[in-house]
Design an enzyme around this catalytic site. Sequence first.
Site, mmCIF file in Angstrom:
data_model
loop_
_atom_site.group_PDB
_atom_site.id
_atom_site.type_symbol
_atom_site.label_atom_id
_atom_site.label_comp_id
_atom_site.label_asym_id
_atom_site.label_seq_id
_atom_site.Cartn_x
_atom_site.Cartn_y
_atom_site.Cartn_z
ATOM 1 N N ASP A 1 1.864 -3.782 -9.808
ATOM 2 C CA ASP A 1 1.546 -5.253 -10.344
ATOM 3 C C ASP A 1 1.761 -5.255 -11.943
ATOM 4 O OD1 ASP A 1 0.719 -5.524 -7.893
ATOM 5 O OD2 ASP A 1 -1.539 -5.473 -8.384
ATOM 6 N N SER B 1 -1.949 -11.116 -8.417
ATOM 7 C CA SER B 1 -2.226 -10.343 -9.555
ATOM 8 C C SER B 1 -2.348 -10.930 -11.049
ATOM 9 C CB SER B 1 -0.663 -9.483 -9.686
ATOM 10 O OG SER B 1 -0.664 -8.498 -9.068
ATOM 11 N N SER B 2 -3.237 -11.859 -10.777
ATOM 12 C CA SER B 2 -3.928 -12.313 -12.050
ATOM 13 C C SER B 2 -4.418 -11.290 -13.126
ATOM 14 C CB SER B 2 -5.042 -13.668 -11.885
ATOM 15 O OG SER B 2 -6.156 -12.755 -11.072
ATOM 16 N N HIS C 1 1.138 -1.150 0.167
ATOM 17 C CA HIS C 1 -0.140 0.007 0.027
ATOM 18 C C HIS C 1 0.854 1.169 0.107
ATOM 19 C CE1 HIS C 1 -4.036 -1.994 0.250
ATOM 20 N NE2 HIS C 1 -3.317 -2.745 0.950
HETATM 21 C C1 GLA Z 1 -2.805 -4.306 -5.133
HETATM 22 C C2 GLA Z 1 -2.700 -3.070 -6.170
HETATM 23 C C3 GLA Z 1 -1.178 -2.522 -5.997
HETATM 24 C C4 GLA Z 1 -0.819 -2.395 -4.685
HETATM 25 C C5 GLA Z 1 -0.919 -3.558 -3.662
HETATM 26 C C6 GLA Z 1 -0.831 -3.002 -2.241
HETATM 27 O O1 GLA Z 1 -2.118 -5.449 -5.272
HETATM 28 O O2 GLA Z 1 -3.042 -3.621 -7.368
HETATM 29 O O3 GLA Z 1 -1.107 -1.620 -6.990
HETATM 30 O O4 GLA Z 1 -1.390 -1.191 -4.182
HETATM 31 O O5 GLA Z 1 -2.484 -3.957 -3.731
HETATM 32 O O6 GLA Z 1 0.780 -3.139 -1.943
#
Ligand code: GLA
Length: 388
Positions: A174, A128-129, A37
């Site tokens: 991501d 992150s799919s 975050h």
């Molecule tokens: C998700 C969001 C990222 C990042 C994380 C938390 O994966 O896609 O951009 O903010 O949460 O670190």
Amino acid sequence: MNERMKRILEEHGRRYGQGQDIRVFRAPGRVNLIGEHTDYNDGFVLPIAIDRDTTIAATPRKDGLIRLHALDFDETVVFDTHRMEPRINTGWGRYPYGVAAVLAREHVALRGCDGVVQGTVPIGAGLSSSASIEMATATMLCAFAETEIPGTRLARLCQMAENEYAGVNCGIMDPFISRLAQPHTALFIDCRSLDYTIIPFDAPDYALIVANTNRPRGLADSAYNERRRECEEGARLLGRHIENIRALRDVTPARFDAHRSVLPDIVARRCEHVIRENDRVMQSVETLIKRDFARLGALMNDSHDSLRDLYEVSCRELDTLVDIARRCDGVAGARMTGAGFGGCAIALVKIEAVETLETAIRREYPQITGYPADVYVCQPSGGAGEIV
Ligand code: GLA
């Protein structure tokens, strides 16, 4: 050729006929070692691409029609890039659609294609799919359009696609790691300048374990957007008292301590997490360079505790995984990874303790939470590209 690739190519042949000029593209998911975050606060992150990806096999078409069939859902989406119709805003199709829409807006001369998509990144597990399908699509569309877009820019465009078409106001981490990762390394990314440094993940005595809570993520997206607003509010309020504050990235821990009282309690806790987490990322880079994994583990533990207590994005299931891991001998540290509210936890563990940890999670986690446990050892992998 492995079984998976065979299945994808066979499906392509069955649906679209034997194309001579079939090309295959892939983009990985990720775990974040530390720096959670922080990306949307212009801060620092330290992610690793994992050995799970979205793969697309496709042949170009002469018209602007994009037909993509998802093997995992047995579902096809079709749209015309010349008119970007019909608009797709639900289901998995909104990811490739969003990417095509953003690239079209950038005046990329999109060509149509017939593709088959298959993913090994578990869906909705915080690995992150969505970034991986977006980046795989972007890589394919740019290749067919014979357009080269620098990796950092392409990451920004995929982020826009996610913001505008999937409704999550996510940061750039991501898609950035999905594109720019290199095998056996982590990337230290400055999410303001988009400068990045490749940091070797040279840990032959350690493994990185990923454990999935398997908990549905529910209201995760709206809570994510809310956290983001709270951070922006914090930066705005602190900016009344400290000069040159554009984002929480600009606030040092000392300055924060001196001005904390100007913030409402909830906002202060959110800010404290982000500001100290940025500091932890920088310390973690040092630990990787010095190969001080015990210290890296301690920083991971601090990060989790802060996400749980200050940022309040952990949940019982993530805390349970982290507790099980921390009780296990040989674990340097454990934390949730990604946005939170479910998803996955990671643990940095001595090789000889991997089996014990896996067994402990498989035995204890379902008993405590009622959800099944999925555990695997992940290998830091390379970023998106064409498979030749
Ligand atoms: C998700 C969001 C990222 C990042 C994380 C938390 O994966 O896609 O951009 O903010 O949460 O670190």
